[in-house]
Scaffold this motif. Structure first.
Motif, PDB file in Angstrom:
ATOM      1  N   VAL A 186       1.071  -1.157   0.066  1.00 24.93           N
ATOM      2  CA  VAL A 186      -0.090  -0.001  -0.156  1.00 24.93           C
ATOM      3  C   VAL A 186       0.926   1.188   0.020  1.00 24.93           C
ATOM      4  O   VAL A 186       1.782   1.296   0.853  1.00 24.93           O
ATOM      5  CB  VAL A 186      -1.093  -0.079   1.222  1.00 24.93           C
ATOM      6  CG1 VAL A 186      -1.696   1.128   1.368  1.00 24.93           C
ATOM      7  CG2 VAL A 186      -1.957  -1.288   1.101  1.00 24.93           C
ATOM      8  N   ALA A 187       0.915   2.002  -0.876  1.00 28.24           N
ATOM      9  CA  ALA A 187       1.552   3.293  -1.171  1.00 28.24           C
ATOM     10  C   ALA A 187       0.533   4.543  -1.343  1.00 28.24           C
ATOM     11  O   ALA A 187      -0.413   4.408  -1.863  1.00 28.24           O
ATOM     12  CB  ALA A 187       2.401   3.006  -2.062  1.00 28.24           C
ATOM     13  N   SER A 188       1.293   5.769  -0.914  1.00 30.03           N
ATOM     14  CA  SER A 188       0.484   6.925  -1.227  1.00 30.03           C
ATOM     15  C   SER A 188       1.672   7.845  -1.853  1.00 30.03           C
ATOM     16  O   SER A 188       2.660   7.966  -1.512  1.00 30.03           O
ATOM     17  CB  SER A 188       0.461   7.423   0.193  1.00 30.03           C
ATOM     18  OG  SER A 188      -0.160   8.876  -0.104  1.00 30.03           O
ATOM     19  N   VAL A 189       1.166   8.500  -3.294  1.00 32.17           N
ATOM     20  CA  VAL A 189       1.890   9.217  -3.885  1.00 32.17           C
ATOM     21  C   VAL A 189       1.347  10.615  -4.130  1.00 32.17           C
ATOM     22  O   VAL A 189       0.173  10.518  -4.465  1.00 32.17           O
ATOM     23  CB  VAL A 189       2.279   8.524  -5.157  1.00 32.17           C
ATOM     24  CG1 VAL A 189       3.156   9.562  -6.095  1.00 32.17           C
ATOM     25  CG2 VAL A 189       2.914   7.161  -5.091  1.00 32.17           C
ATOM     26  N   PRO A 190       1.801  11.563  -3.659  1.00 32.68           N
ATOM     27  CA  PRO A 190       1.118  12.810  -4.012  1.00 32.68           C
ATOM     28  C   PRO A 190       1.328  13.199  -5.563  1.00 32.68           C
ATOM     29  O   PRO A 190       2.421  13.122  -5.994  1.00 32.68           O
ATOM     30  CB  PRO A 190       2.069  13.840  -3.124  1.00 32.68           C
ATOM     31  CG  PRO A 190       3.527  13.188  -2.841  1.00 32.68           C
ATOM     32  CD  PRO A 190       3.232  11.863  -2.688  1.00 32.68           C
ATOM     33  N   VAL A 191       0.106  13.667  -5.906  1.00 32.42           N
ATOM     34  CA  VAL A 191      -0.033  14.233  -7.359  1.00 32.42           C
ATOM     35  C   VAL A 191      -0.395  15.617  -7.203  1.00 32.42           C
ATOM     36  O   VAL A 191      -1.286  15.966  -6.453  1.00 32.42           O
ATOM     37  CB  VAL A 191      -0.834  13.187  -8.129  1.00 32.42           C
ATOM     38  CG1 VAL A 191      -0.189  11.901  -8.357  1.00 32.42           C
ATOM     39  CG2 VAL A 191      -2.204  13.096  -7.682  1.00 32.42           C
ATOM     40  N   PRO A 192       0.152  16.459  -8.295  1.00 31.22           N
ATOM     41  CA  PRO A 192      -0.440  17.695  -8.348  1.00 31.22           C
ATOM     42  C   PRO A 192      -1.947  17.729  -8.906  1.00 31.22           C
ATOM     43  O   PRO A 192      -2.570  16.848  -9.446  1.00 31.22           O
ATOM     44  CB  PRO A 192       0.247  18.320  -9.683  1.00 31.22           C
ATOM     45  CG  PRO A 192       0.955  17.097 -10.175  1.00 31.22           C
ATOM     46  CD  PRO A 192       0.839  15.997  -9.333  1.00 31.22           C
ATOM     47  N   LYS A 193      -2.689  18.597  -8.253  1.00 28.84           N
ATOM     48  CA  LYS A 193      -4.139  18.890  -8.596  1.00 28.84           C
ATOM     49  C   LYS A 193      -4.343  19.360 -10.110  1.00 28.84           C
ATOM     50  O   LYS A 193      -3.595  20.294 -10.433  1.00 28.84           O
ATOM     51  CB  LYS A 193      -4.866  19.651  -7.583  1.00 28.84           C
ATOM     52  CG  LYS A 193      -5.000  19.220  -6.205  1.00 28.84           C
ATOM     53  CD  LYS A 193      -5.684  19.965  -5.283  1.00 28.84           C
ATOM     54  CE  LYS A 193      -6.126  19.276  -3.910  1.00 28.84           C
ATOM     55  NZ  LYS A 193      -6.897  20.141  -2.985  1.00 28.84           N
ATOM     56  N   PRO A 194      -5.387  18.690 -10.770  1.00 25.38           N
ATOM     57  CA  PRO A 194      -5.425  19.294 -11.961  1.00 25.38           C
ATOM     58  C   PRO A 194      -6.139  20.640 -11.900  1.00 25.38           C
ATOM     59  O   PRO A 194      -6.718  21.084 -11.155  1.00 25.38           O
ATOM     60  CB  PRO A 194      -6.514  18.254 -12.722  1.00 25.38           C
ATOM     61  CG  PRO A 194      -7.228  17.711 -11.490  1.00 25.38           C
ATOM     62  CD  PRO A 194      -6.177  17.629 -10.342  1.00 25.38           C
ATOM     63  N   SER A 195      -6.064  21.489 -12.955  1.00 24.43           N
ATOM     64  CA  SER A 195      -6.481  22.661 -13.180  1.00 24.43           C
ATOM     65  C   SER A 195      -7.431  22.666 -14.098  1.00 24.43           C
ATOM     66  O   SER A 195      -7.469  22.161 -15.318  1.00 24.43           O
ATOM     67  CB  SER A 195      -5.450  23.564 -14.024  1.00 24.43           C
ATOM     68  OG  SER A 195      -5.932  24.878 -13.963  1.00 24.43           O
TER      69      SER A 195
END
Length: 124
Positions: A32-41
């Motif tokens: 189980v992993a969590s990867v931050p991603v930029p929020k879409p515009s």
């Protein structure tokens, strides 16, 4: 690695009441992993300077269940602009769905084109 093996043997014995003499073999592995991603515009819809009420393309009697039967305006979703405010009863028709706005509810189109529906006083 030795501590991991010792812990495995201990847990196996606790679970199954015996200890394996064979080497440990990984059969399944769950990560189980969590990867931050930029929020879409998302592009905003332009604000339209108008006080016009959007044109309806039909009116019909609609049964709103516990809210009763009401003469209701039917709007075409593509003709609703940013900042539009509608008071129920109404139906908003699209190519693939319809949105029901019962009496006592209010709909607002936000700057991204979302339909925001809020209930009025006395309705649950």
């Amino acid at each position: 690695l030795e501590a991991l093996q010792a812990d495995f043997h201990q847990q196996h014995k606790k679970q199954y009441t015996f200890q394996l003499e064979a080497p440990i073999e990984w059969v399944n592995f769950h990560l189980v992993a969590s990867v931050p991603v930029p929020k879409p515009s998302f592009p905003e819809r332009p604000q339209q300077e108008t006080t016009q009420t959007p044109a309806t393309y039909a009116e019909s009697k609609v049964d709103f269940g516990r809210f009763g039967i009401h003469e209701s305006k039917i709007y075409e979703r593509d003709n609703l602009f940013t900042g539009t405010i509608l008071n129920g009863p109404a139906i908003i028709a699209e190519k693939d769905t319809s949105t029901v706005l019962p009496p006592g509810f209010q709909l607002t189109i936000d700057r991204w084109g979302n339909l925001i529906i809020k209930k009025g006083n006395g309705y649950e």
